[in-house]
Design a protein around this motif. Structure first.
Motif, short mmCIF file in Angstrom:
data_model
loop_
_atom_site.label_atom_id
_atom_site.label_comp_id
_atom_site.label_asym_id
_atom_site.label_seq_id
_atom_site.Cartn_x
_atom_site.Cartn_y
_atom_site.Cartn_z
N ASP A 147 -1.89 9.86 -8.48
CA ASP A 147 -1.13 10.04 -7.93
C ASP A 147 -0.83 8.47 -7.12
OD1 ASP A 147 -1.33 12.53 -8.03
OD2 ASP A 147 -3.03 12.94 -6.76
N LEU A 148 0.35 9.16 -6.59
CA LEU A 148 1.03 7.80 -6.41
C LEU A 148 -0.03 7.52 -5.01
CD1 LEU A 148 3.33 5.70 -5.29
CD2 LEU A 148 4.23 7.11 -3.41
N ARG A 201 5.74 7.06 -8.00
CA ARG A 201 5.99 8.28 -8.06
C ARG A 201 4.06 8.53 -8.69
NH1 ARG A 201 8.38 9.54 -13.86
NH2 ARG A 201 7.44 7.89 -14.86
N ASP A 202 3.97 10.13 -8.39
CA ASP A 202 2.89 10.21 -9.28
C ASP A 202 2.97 10.25 -10.75
OD1 ASP A 202 1.79 10.38 -6.41
OD2 ASP A 202 2.73 13.36 -6.19
N LEU A 203 2.15 9.99 -11.09
CA LEU A 203 2.11 10.52 -12.85
C LEU A 203 0.94 11.16 -13.00
CD1 LEU A 203 2.49 5.88 -13.57
CD2 LEU A 203 4.08 7.68 -13.92
N ALA A 204 1.88 12.08 -15.06
CA ALA A 204 0.72 13.05 -15.06
C ALA A 204 1.22 13.52 -16.32
CB ALA A 204 0.84 14.10 -13.90
N PHE A 246 0.84 -1.53 -9.11
CA PHE A 246 1.21 -1.84 -9.76
C PHE A 246 1.34 -3.10 -9.82
CE2 PHE A 246 0.78 2.96 -11.09
CZ PHE A 246 0.76 2.51 -12.41
N LEU A 247 1.15 -4.12 -9.89
CA LEU A 247 1.44 -5.92 -10.00
C LEU A 247 1.02 -6.77 -11.42
CD1 LEU A 247 0.59 -6.56 -6.63
CD2 LEU A 247 2.45 -6.58 -7.50
N PRO A 248 2.08 -7.88 -11.97
CA PRO A 248 1.61 -8.21 -12.81
C PRO A 248 0.33 -9.18 -12.79
CG PRO A 248 3.76 -8.78 -12.54
CD PRO A 248 2.79 -7.98 -11.13
N GLY A 249 -1.28 -9.50 -13.67
CA GLY A 249 -1.60 -9.49 -13.67
C GLY A 249 -2.74 -9.95 -14.42
N ASN A 302 0.54 -1.42 0.10
CA ASN A 302 -0.19 0.10 -0.01
C ASN A 302 0.87 1.25 -0.29
OD1 ASN A 302 -2.24 1.76 0.64
ND2 ASN A 302 -1.59 1.90 2.45
N GLN A 303 0.39 2.07 -0.89
CA GLN A 303 0.98 3.92 -0.71
C GLN A 303 0.05 4.45 -0.29
OE1 GLN A 303 4.38 3.94 -0.66
NE2 GLN A 303 4.76 1.81 -2.06
N ALA A 304 -0.83 4.50 0.24
CA ALA A 304 -1.82 5.50 0.11
C ALA A 304 -2.12 6.02 1.36
CB ALA A 304 -3.22 5.07 -0.22
N LYS A 305 -2.44 6.94 2.10
CA LYS A 305 -2.78 7.32 3.84
C LYS A 305 -4.14 7.18 3.65
CE LYS A 305 1.49 10.17 3.48
NZ LYS A 305 2.34 11.41 3.64
N GLY A 306 -4.73 7.23 5.14
CA GLY A 306 -5.98 6.73 5.86
C GLY A 306 -6.24 5.48 6.36
#
Length: 363
Positions: free
Chosen positions: A174-175, A114-117, A180-183, A73-77
């Protein structure tokens, strides 16, 4: 007058050892009459294959080394929705939620970092573009699934995905908003709990692919016998059989274990076998199976039962063949070839033909 009996142990493929005996006269010459309790079997000529027989485990395939994928996990909350073990998650679907915001599965091998934009480039962008196209959020004519560039077409397709998943429609990623995983993935063990705090960088569950495979722990001494592409037959717990092929052979042997009760165990290598007909396995997971890997074959061989082999006093092996219709026999030295462990047969070469009959113990 017959003297002592010679005893030899024939080591055959698959870790099987078979004891064979032969009788010799006191001067070392072979006997010339078949003994009681024996019978004659014709030498066969035709194709022969060798096998390695092992037990294995039917499961869902993990990473390249066979282990499960860690979901980081990379999210906060706060975790507000987590999948249960056995759930299958497709690319582009919601994997879990933090503060009721979806964390989406993007299928790719580069982890989120990272964030992607707009304007970004990289392998992670290519994974995002491919997921967007594969899941129908953009056509190939609109967005190149092999592109590493985050352009306007990526923005448009990502906005459609975000709207479809109930996420904030921003056109950027955003991160923490994706994993991201092979799925696609099949969820294994979940260690996080709903209502607990979500901390970036912490593994929260394990997952595998939705591909079926059998893992065999091959004795390291048999490594040279098995190769990628070898056909295999798998016997399922209900005794049905299905076919497979060796898809991966590990290079690191598991350390041998030993204790006072069981003694030393041989080092093993993990061998992965892909099922040709995955539906045959149903929903079985971590199920014990029996595996027979065909490791070699010859189109035309002289074949005798393994029990026909006798050990020679000076080393090597021979067979005893009928010399005529009066019960007399003669000993013929032979060179051993492939072993068919499943049927107890062996390829031999020497001064014999398919017209000969060999002496074997009566059953």
């Amino acid at each position: 007058m017959l003297g002592g009996a010679a005893l030899a142990v024939v080591a055959v493929g698959g870790g099987v050892a078979i004891a064979v005996t032969g009788s010799y006269s006191d001067d070392g010459k072979p006997s010339t009459s078949a003994g009681a309790g024996t019978s004659l079997v014709a030498v066969q000529e035709g194709p022969l294959s060798s096998q390695v027989d092992q037990s294995g485990t039917l499961a869902y395939a993990g990473g390249a080394d066979g282990t499960p994928y860690p979901v980081v996990n990379q999210a906060k909350g706060t975790y507000t929705r987590l999948p249960v073990a056995g759930t299958q998650i497709d690319c582009g679907e919601t994997l879990y939620k933090v503060d009721q915001e979806p964390v989406i599965l993007v299928c790719g091998s580069t982890p989120a970092y990272r964030d992607l934009a707009v304007g970004d480039d990289g392998k992670d962008v290519r994974a995002l573009n491919k997921t967007l196209v594969d899941e129908g959020y953009a056509a190939k004519s609109e967005l190149d699934p092999g592109s590493k560039h985050f352009g306007s077409a990526t923005v448009t397709a990502l906005e459609k995905l975000q709207d479809d998943r109930g996420a904030d429609v921003t056109g950027k990623l955003d991160l923490g908003q994706a994993v991201f995983l092979p799925g696609p993935l099949r969820i294994g063990k979940v260690t996080a709990q709903n209502g607990t705090g979500a901390a970036p960088g912490r593994p929260i569950m394990e997952a595998s692919s939705n591909r079926r495979e059998v893992i065999v722990k091959l004795d390291a001494s048999q490594q040279s016998e098995v190769k990628k592409g070898d056909p295999a037959q798998i016997t399922l717990p209900d005794n049905r059989t299905t076919s497979g092929v060796v898809s991966r052979i590990g290079t690191v042997a598991a350390a041998a274990s030993s204790d006072k009760d069981s003694g030393s165990q041989p080092a093993t290598l993990p061998v992965s076998i892909t099922l040709k007909h995955p539906k045959d396995a149903g929903t079985l997971d971590q199920a014990p199976v029996q595996v027979q890997i065909t490791t070699g074959g010859v189109k035309n061989a002289l074949i005798v039962p393994v029990t026909a082999l006798i050990g020679q006093a000076g080393g090597g092996y021979a067979v005893e063949i009928a010399a005529g219709g009066d019960g007399r026999t003669r000993i013929v030295p032979v060179t051993l070839g492939l072993f068919d462990n499943a049927n107890g047969r062996v390829q031999v070469s020497g001064a014999l033909t398919a017209a000969d009959r060999v002496v074997v113990p009566s059953t």
